[in-house]
Design a protein around this motif. Sequence first.
Motif, mmCIF file in Angstrom:
data_model
loop_
_atom_site.group_PDB
_atom_site.id
_atom_site.type_symbol
_atom_site.label_atom_id
_atom_site.label_comp_id
_atom_site.label_asym_id
_atom_site.label_seq_id
_atom_site.Cartn_x
_atom_site.Cartn_y
_atom_site.Cartn_z
ATOM 1 N N ALA A 70 1.742 15.845 3.880
ATOM 2 C CA ALA A 70 2.968 15.511 3.132
ATOM 3 C C ALA A 70 2.985 14.065 2.651
ATOM 4 O O ALA A 70 4.053 13.493 2.450
ATOM 5 C CB ALA A 70 4.210 15.810 3.970
ATOM 6 N N LYS A 71 1.821 13.482 2.447
ATOM 7 C CA LYS A 71 1.776 12.088 2.011
ATOM 8 C C LYS A 71 2.319 11.916 0.595
ATOM 9 O O LYS A 71 2.851 10.846 0.261
ATOM 10 C CB LYS A 71 0.346 11.554 2.082
ATOM 11 N N GLU B 174 6.463 11.406 -3.699
ATOM 12 C CA GLU B 174 6.210 11.222 -5.124
ATOM 13 C C GLU B 174 6.555 12.475 -5.923
ATOM 14 O O GLU B 174 6.983 12.383 -7.077
ATOM 15 C CB GLU B 174 4.756 10.822 -5.346
ATOM 16 N N TRP B 175 6.375 13.643 -5.320
ATOM 17 C CA TRP B 175 6.840 14.864 -5.982
ATOM 18 C C TRP B 175 8.359 14.804 -6.141
ATOM 19 O O TRP B 175 8.895 15.063 -7.224
ATOM 20 C CB TRP B 175 6.424 16.090 -5.157
ATOM 21 N N LEU C 56 15.228 5.557 -7.397
ATOM 22 C CA LEU C 56 14.997 5.790 -5.970
ATOM 23 C C LEU C 56 13.537 5.573 -5.617
ATOM 24 O O LEU C 56 12.628 5.930 -6.373
ATOM 25 C CB LEU C 56 15.385 7.225 -5.581
ATOM 26 N N GLY C 57 13.309 4.994 -4.454
ATOM 27 C CA GLY C 57 11.982 4.943 -3.875
ATOM 28 C C GLY C 57 11.865 5.994 -2.789
ATOM 29 O O GLY C 57 12.874 6.504 -2.281
ATOM 30 N N ALA C 58 10.637 6.319 -2.394
ATOM 31 C CA ALA C 58 10.432 7.320 -1.344
ATOM 32 C C ALA C 58 9.117 7.049 -0.621
ATOM 33 O O ALA C 58 8.178 6.497 -1.198
ATOM 34 C CB ALA C 58 10.431 8.732 -1.918
ATOM 35 N N GLY D 168 0.828 -1.197 0.000
ATOM 36 C CA GLY D 168 0.000 0.000 0.000
ATOM 37 C C GLY D 168 0.867 1.254 0.000
ATOM 38 O O GLY D 168 1.884 1.305 0.684
ATOM 39 N N ASN D 169 0.466 2.257 -0.773
ATOM 40 C CA ASN D 169 1.204 3.530 -0.854
ATOM 41 C C ASN D 169 2.669 3.318 -1.237
ATOM 42 O O ASN D 169 3.544 4.073 -0.800
ATOM 43 C CB ASN D 169 1.125 4.293 0.476
ATOM 44 N N TYR D 170 2.933 2.312 -2.038
ATOM 45 C CA TYR D 170 4.301 1.911 -2.361
ATOM 46 C C TYR D 170 4.733 2.516 -3.697
ATOM 47 O O TYR D 170 3.970 2.515 -4.671
ATOM 48 C CB TYR D 170 4.360 0.383 -2.412
#
Length: 526
Positions: free
Chosen positions: A507-508, A512-513, A427-429, A173-175
């Motif tokens: 800031a969820k 992604e930004w 990169l992941g975040a 989720g949210n990955y």
Amino acid sequence: MLTGGALDVLTGDYLAELTMLILGRQRLKDPGGGYAKTFLRQLERSLGVAKEGGVKIVTNAGGLNPAGLAAAIRALAQDQGIDVNVAHVEGDDVRALGFDGALTANAYLGAWGIAECLAAGADIVVTGRVTDASLVVGPAAAHFGWGRTDYDRLAGATVAGHVLECGTQATGGNYAFFTEFDATRPGFPIAEVHADGSSVITKHPGTGGAVTTETITAQLLYEIQGADYLGPDVTTRFDTIALDGDGPDRVRISGVRGGPPPETVKVCVNTLAGFRNSATFVLCGLDVDAKAALVKQQLQFEDVTWTLARTDHVDAETEETASALLHATIRTPDPAVAKAFSRATVELALASYPGFTLTAPPADGTPMGVYRPEFVAPGSVEHVAVLPDGTRRHIPWTPGAPVRPRPVAVPGAAFGSTRRAPLGTILGARSGDKGGDANLGVWARHPAAYPWLATEMTTDRLRLLLPEAADLVIDRHLLPNLNAVNFVLHGLLDSGVATATRFDPQAKALGEWFRSRHVDIPEELL
């Protein structure tokens, strides 16, 4: 979770800083409330299943009134003819310590009250404000008989608790890389905790999503402050976590080290801070800036925050893509002013810019709260376990020690030719909020990219990539064991989600930004 496979303890984390504010307002209207009623509704369908399967339930759904929820559970069990032992943990309400203007003031209790209740035979343990990880640490400590100075074991269970606390965020989720598997309905995570504090994170067979080292890394980086994860029972060193695959949808967590807790106890304080209201104007077609200027001139209110989102396209083929959005948010101590703001926006409907329209009808203002952290001496907080038979057991605090930062070496890096590409290519975040601060955790998908991440992604570079943070204080923490860097952007969210006027107030989507920004990346890493 109760019917999908083997389970010993089912945990439920219902509390956040904003939740405490919501429950505080609920308690003003109903002194007998202040707990998460949704938990009670869920229990109506699942209490018998849990009892039949011998599954313990540990939850912080008690919120501001754990005794009230415990009593409601007993009444529910009696109505259903189920014999169940219910205990609760209290003492986190510390408003009596005199925090100015506090609607709520709750100390973060630890795991030992939960462990005491389970050792006394509780089937269900209800708490108020405990740390999220305590819901896992308490059952583990009770099961294995850990002592207060078993810091490495407690730290390992804390990491497992941090992974579980946000449910399916650990299973896809949210990955960031959700397209790599079926993320339609990710299953909830399970921690198989071992006597040495290590654990394996998995999920029930047949459930969706995935458990990989990267989905676990993403959750480990979520809303942390740095390498030292401070809790009331143990300081957990996140720079010692080792992650290894343990088969399909299984990740082993080991090597975690811990030390004494800090010398003070954190308190979540919420105060009422007036009212807020908002409106969004649709500005379609030409002269967007002039249209926005006209609205600002017409609405003469104090303390209004304006944000113009240029979502419009030139020569657009649809009306929506030809439109920009002008957001206006007012904050005021007077509810009448908040309501008048809505009326004023509607009164402009026939007397403003061409094409005037709003995205939603006007509404009355809503109460606004401000969260702030405070810190108190442990001796001022009474931690009490109320056992199933009503016995009140006072829980001592573990002696604390100063927390001293440890220097981390920045790896050397030398790379060849580059190609411009989105950061998210390599990169992941994962991002989120901590009061008025934003947390941004970034990890390299491959170890070879970590030296580049650690050297390239400085706080100054982050300010250039995220101009909204250009004037903010930013902390950076290196976590080489996770191939990761964690940033804390102080003040990005004003005084927290309940007062923030920023787009994405929690800031969820900040991560992604960040991942969407284009930079020159070494070709060997692409």
